[in-house]
Design an enzyme around this catalytic site. Structure first.
Site: not given
Ligand code: FAD
Ligand code: NA7
Length: 487
Positions: A14, A53, A58, A61, A156, A176, A196, A200, A216, A335, A463, A468
């Site tokens: 959900g 989210c 999102c 954050k 999902a 996070s 990202y 962030e 990094v 989205p 402006h 712009e």
């Molecule tokens: P989710 O929103 O993750 O929902 C999945 C749900 O399913 C969860 O509630 C989970 O607990 C539940 N679930 C999992 N397995 C099961 C199961 N077996 N049975 C029942 N329930 C289950 N996106 C943006 O667009 N803008 C942003 O600024 C942004 N910022 C982000 C910041 C952070 C720190 C993170 C972690 C993500 C951010 N995202 C952002 C990404 C965004 O949150 C995800 O892309 C989005 O939530 C994905 O939606 P989803 O429906 O795939 O999964």
């Molecule tokens: P990302 O975008 O997958 O980034 C993960 C970062 O962590 C990236 O800088 C990686 O470095 C680094 N990384 C991965 N594994 C390790 C280990 N084992 N040790 C140290 N550093 C590591 O993940 P986010 O959490 O920012 O975002 C989550 C998802 O949301 C992402 O998949 C996006 O598509 C959207 P690297 O560049 O691989 O050397």
């Protein structure tokens, strides 16, 4: 409704994608149930309905980013005549922010629940797994199981943060999933990972006044335009975030006073030690597909990532679909999940044939100086089309509001990636600066309408805005002219 099944559509998860699909399906007359279940983080953090989210992504954050921006604005305001008691005495209260953020989230959880009830989407707080291709078992909190049968099933389930395989990571680290509800102020923080989410979190923590280091492993913001990524990182460094490049943590130990002793390895294999109050891992996310018992229906997963390589959101099982973060090589953005979920519901229940377009989805990194982009990066455009076919236009600019407080403009930079010949179609737009997210959104609509570089140049600006500046960009990288503002 097919009398063989309890539901037309059963949604597992959900979150953004699952709820959007469920609501759309109900609106189109389908009988729908949603299973949602949150497994607590290793630190014990858990949350309500609505997915990543709303609860740990999102929304919290953006609110914490806003808190940091306000802190910056408070200090700038003195240059505009605001008289503050003594700017040095201005302090931030973590607990107050955390409470405000959590209260907002709880209100969204509540609205989501009421919304589902009024829309007649059945919601069950249970963890789902496949029994067969039309049957899902839902495991409730009390351990009881219930079976749900449906004609169509939508996966999902999204993903959760990964931890590195080093001693102490799971015991003492946070992710996070925990930061937005952390009881105690984070203090001196090590952020591991420079995607990202890492940037962030590091950005808002620094903005709130904490000492922050980012470790990094290789490069910052892999997958994003690397020139822009480095501008973002340099700006964070100027604001006092420490960057340790080519380094990895090796071990975390808890000290008697509660602080965390981190051993880390540099690129030469040399071990270093530092002490932090908080270690936050942002090293990527793992799709929650194993928990679905995919083997029970022979659901195919991508071996390396555990994700689902669906074709038009359909898995290898004809009545089982997937949207959102579980999809292989699709943008992990709210989205995107919502749009794909809605369109899928319309195709299943509304005689629609419209497919999700995953190309040219805009996104923004909410770093202290935001980075918004849409379309191809410079390196991707060149790799796909060849350097000769691509023109890169770029410029530095000075936001009007930066003059009075004399803010550093060195990261205020934008770039347009376009075809060099033909209609000079715009392929990518990149913007680092204030409100980047707000700015890029409209331009992404223009690109959807096949924006060309000449049309961008014909656009009359508003402006004085920073948006712009996109209508003023004129200097190509190829020309070698100085992209710095001349005034
Ligand atoms: P989710 O929103 O993750 O929902 C999945 C749900 O399913 C969860 O509630 C989970 O607990 C539940 N679930 C999992 N397995 C099961 C199961 N077996 N049975 C029942 N329930 C289950 N996106 C943006 O667009 N803008 C942003 O600024 C942004 N910022 C982000 C910041 C952070 C720190 C993170 C972690 C993500 C951010 N995202 C952002 C990404 C965004 O949150 C995800 O892309 C989005 O939530 C994905 O939606 P989803 O429906 O795939 O999964
Ligand atoms: P990302 O975008 O997958 O980034 C993960 C970062 O962590 C990236 O800088 C990686 O470095 C680094 N990384 C991965 N594994 C390790 C280990 N084992 N040790 C140290 N550093 C590591 O993940 P986010 O959490 O920012 O975002 C989550 C998802 O949301 C992402 O998949 C996006 O598509 C959207 P690297 O560049 O691989 O050397």
């Amino acid at each position: 409704t097919d009398p063989k099944f309890m539901y037309d559509l059963l949604v597992i998860g959900g979150g953004s994608g699952g709820l959007a699909a469920a609501k759309e399906a109900v609106n189109l007359g389908a009988k729908v149930a949603v299973l949602d279940f949150v497994t607590p983080s290793p630190q014990g953090t858990t949350w309500g309905l609505g997915g990543t989210c709303v609860n740990v992504g999102c929304i919290p954050k953006k609110l914490m980013h806003q808190a940091a921006l306000l802190g910056e604005a408070v200090h700038e305001s003195t240059f505009y005549g605001w008289q503050l008691p003594d700017p040095q005495t201005i302090k931030h209260d973590w607990a107050a922010l955390k409470t405000a953020v959590q209260n907002h989230i709880k209100s969204v959880n509540w609205v989501t629940r009421v919304d589902l009830r009024t829309q007649k989407v059945e919601y069950v707080n249970a963890q789902g797994y496949f029994k067969d291709q039309h049957t899902v078992c839902g495991k409730m909190k009390n351990g009881q199981e219930k079976e749900f049968t449906a004609k169509n099933i939508l996966i999902a389930v999204g993903g959760r943060p990964r931890y590195p395989d080093i001693p102490g990571a799971v015991e003492y680290g946070i992710t996070s999933d925990d930061i937005f509800s952390l009881e105690k102020a984070p203090g001196r923080t090590l952020v591991v990972g420079a995607g990202y989410i890492g940037l962030e979190c590091a950005g808002f923590l620094k903005g709130l006044g904490y000492d922050v280091t980012i470790m990094v492993r290789s490069i910052v913001l892999r997958g994003f335009d690397q020139q822009m990524a480095n501008i973002v990182a340099d700006e964070m460094q100027r604001r006092g975030v420490n960057f340790v490049y080519k380094a990895k943590p090796a071990k975390i130990e808890k000290q008697p006073d509660g602080s965390l002793h981190v051993h880390w390895v540099d690129e030469h294999g040399k071990i270093h030690e530092d002490v932090y109050d908080t270690v936050l891992f942002a090293i990527g996310r793992k799709a929650l597909t194993e928990e679905l018992k995919p083997e029970n229906i022979n659901l195919k997963l991508v071996a390396e990532t555990g994700k689902i390589d669906a074709v038009d959101e359909q898995t290898n099982i004809p009545n089982v679909y997937a949207v959102g973060d579980v999809l292989h090589k699709k943008p992990e953005l709210t989205p995107v999940a919502i749009h794909a979920g809605r369109l899928l519901a319309r195709r299943l229940f509304g005689n629609s044939t419209q497919q999700m377009d995953y190309i040219n989805v805009a996104t923004t990194v909410f770093s202290p100086m935001e980075y918004g982009c849409v379309g191809l990066s410079e390196e991707a455009a060149i790799a796909i089309h060849g350097e000769e076919k691509i023109e890169i236009y770029h410029m530095y600019y000075k936001p009007t509001e930066f003059f009075i407080p004399q803010k550093d403009v060195s990261s205020c930079y934008l770039k347009v990636v376009a075809f060099r010949g033909g209609d000079e179609r715009v392929l990518g737009m990149h913007f680092v600066g204030p409100h980047a997210g707000e700015i890029i959104q409209g331009f992404s609509a223009a690109m959807k309408c096949n924006l060309t570089f000449p049309k961008l140049k014909e656009t009359v600006g508003i402006h004085p805005t920073v948006a712009e500046e996109f209508t003023r960009v004129n200097i190509s990288k190829r020309s070698g002219l100085d992209p710095k503002p001349q005034s």
